[in-house]
Each structure stands twice: as C-alpha cells, then as structure tokens.
Design an enzyme around this catalytic site. Sequence first.
Site, short mmCIF file in Angstrom:
data_model
loop_
_atom_site.label_atom_id
_atom_site.label_comp_id
_atom_site.label_asym_id
_atom_site.label_seq_id
_atom_site.Cartn_x
_atom_site.Cartn_y
_atom_site.Cartn_z
N GLU A 80 -1.13 -4.41 11.59
CA GLU A 80 -0.28 -3.99 10.48
C GLU A 80 1.20 -4.24 10.84
O GLU A 80 2.02 -4.49 9.97
CB GLU A 80 -0.50 -2.52 10.14
CG GLU A 80 0.16 -2.11 8.83
CD GLU A 80 0.00 -0.63 8.53
OE1 GLU A 80 -0.74 -0.30 7.61
OE2 GLU A 80 0.61 0.18 9.24
N HIS B 49 3.28 -4.88 3.83
CA HIS B 49 3.10 -5.23 5.25
C HIS B 49 2.69 -6.69 5.34
O HIS B 49 2.04 -7.20 4.43
CB HIS B 49 2.01 -4.38 5.90
CG HIS B 49 2.40 -2.96 6.12
ND1 HIS B 49 3.22 -2.56 7.17
CD2 HIS B 49 2.08 -1.83 5.45
CE1 HIS B 49 3.38 -1.24 7.11
NE2 HIS B 49 2.71 -0.77 6.07
N CYS C 272 5.02 5.15 5.25
CA CYS C 272 3.86 4.63 4.51
C CYS C 272 3.49 5.52 3.32
O CYS C 272 2.62 5.17 2.52
CB CYS C 272 2.66 4.43 5.43
SG CYS C 272 2.78 2.89 6.38
N HIS D 164 0.83 -1.20 0.00
CA HIS D 164 0.00 0.00 0.00
C HIS D 164 0.87 1.25 0.00
O HIS D 164 2.09 1.19 0.11
CB HIS D 164 -1.00 0.01 1.17
CG HIS D 164 -0.42 0.41 2.50
ND1 HIS D 164 -1.20 0.80 3.56
CD2 HIS D 164 0.87 0.49 2.94
CE1 HIS D 164 -0.42 1.10 4.58
NE2 HIS D 164 0.82 0.92 4.24
N HIS E 230 4.97 -0.08 -0.60
CA HIS E 230 5.76 -0.95 0.29
C HIS E 230 4.81 -1.99 0.85
O HIS E 230 3.58 -1.81 0.78
CB HIS E 230 6.40 -0.14 1.43
CG HIS E 230 5.36 0.50 2.29
ND1 HIS E 230 4.74 1.66 1.94
CD2 HIS E 230 4.79 0.09 3.44
CE1 HIS E 230 3.83 1.96 2.85
NE2 HIS E 230 3.83 1.03 3.77
N ASP F 79 -4.21 -11.14 -0.63
CA ASP F 79 -2.84 -11.63 -0.47
C ASP F 79 -2.00 -11.37 -1.73
O ASP F 79 -2.42 -11.69 -2.84
CB ASP F 79 -2.84 -13.13 -0.15
CG ASP F 79 -1.47 -13.62 0.28
OD1 ASP F 79 -0.76 -12.88 0.98
OD2 ASP F 79 -1.11 -14.75 -0.09
N HIS F 80 -0.81 -10.78 -1.52
CA HIS F 80 0.11 -10.42 -2.61
C HIS F 80 -0.49 -9.44 -3.60
O HIS F 80 -0.17 -9.46 -4.79
CB HIS F 80 0.65 -11.68 -3.31
CG HIS F 80 1.67 -12.40 -2.48
ND1 HIS F 80 1.33 -13.11 -1.35
CD2 HIS F 80 3.01 -12.49 -2.59
CE1 HIS F 80 2.42 -13.61 -0.81
NE2 HIS F 80 3.46 -13.23 -1.54
NI NI Z 1 2.53 1.12 5.40
#
Ligand code: NI
Length: 135
Positions: A125, A42, A34, A15, A40, A80-81
Amino acid sequence: MRIAVFRKAHFNAAHKLYNEEWSLEKNKEVFGLCSNPNYHGHNYDLEVKVVGEVDPETGFLIDLKVLKNIIKTEIEDRFDHKNFNLDTPYFKDKNPTTENICFLIHELLTAAMDPKFEITVRLWETERNYVEYPA
Ligand code: NI
C-alpha cells in the site's frame, strides 16, 4: 522440479477505512489519514508468486503472457482508478484494508487459474508497508 515464478503489477485506487458504529474521532484515532470521509488514493504494487512443476513440453512453469493477462483482466481492469468502497461489492460491508484487498486478489486469481498452481499474493500500500497472503 518445483519452482516459483513472479509477476509484478501496479494499480491506483481510492479507499476509506471506517467503522460506522464509531464516532468520527474514534475512526480518526484508529484509521488515521485512511479515515478521511472523502476518500483518498494509494499507488498499489502487487506481486504474484506462482509455484508448481515445470511443464516438460515447454520448460515453463506458466506462460508469462498468460499470467500477465490474468492479472490484467482480474485485477488491474477491475481495480485500477476505482474506489474500493463504492465500486467493489465485496467491500460494501468490509474495510478495504491492505489485508482484505490482498485476500480478495488471492481469491480472484485462484478462481481464474489452474488449481495445480499454488499462488501467493503480496500487496504494497506504501513503499514500506505490505501484506502477504497466505501467511
Ligand atoms: Ni489509505
């Protein structure tokens, strides 16, 4: 007998948090790492709490195989991914913060499950930061 059942799940996703109306500097100041323009990832940990009455025929609140499959289909397969900003229409005009992702997961699970269940979603997160909905 009202009782709660919990199921944990996990997914990885990318995100970026930003406000288009702000400068790069202000985005960095508010959203920190972020706000990285190239996204990037998480490692999200999810905990779903289901509250309701035990079924006298089975002794179950909910069959955990069923709950596991709903979480897999509705959440893991979807996120996911993936990239929340680019792959999820819900985040086209909304920041994929832990708060907003947690809310969306609650919406998706509620829509997929029997309305007799009360659902609470916790989303981590990072190891130290998590959000719960409803509050
Ligand atoms: Ni982030």
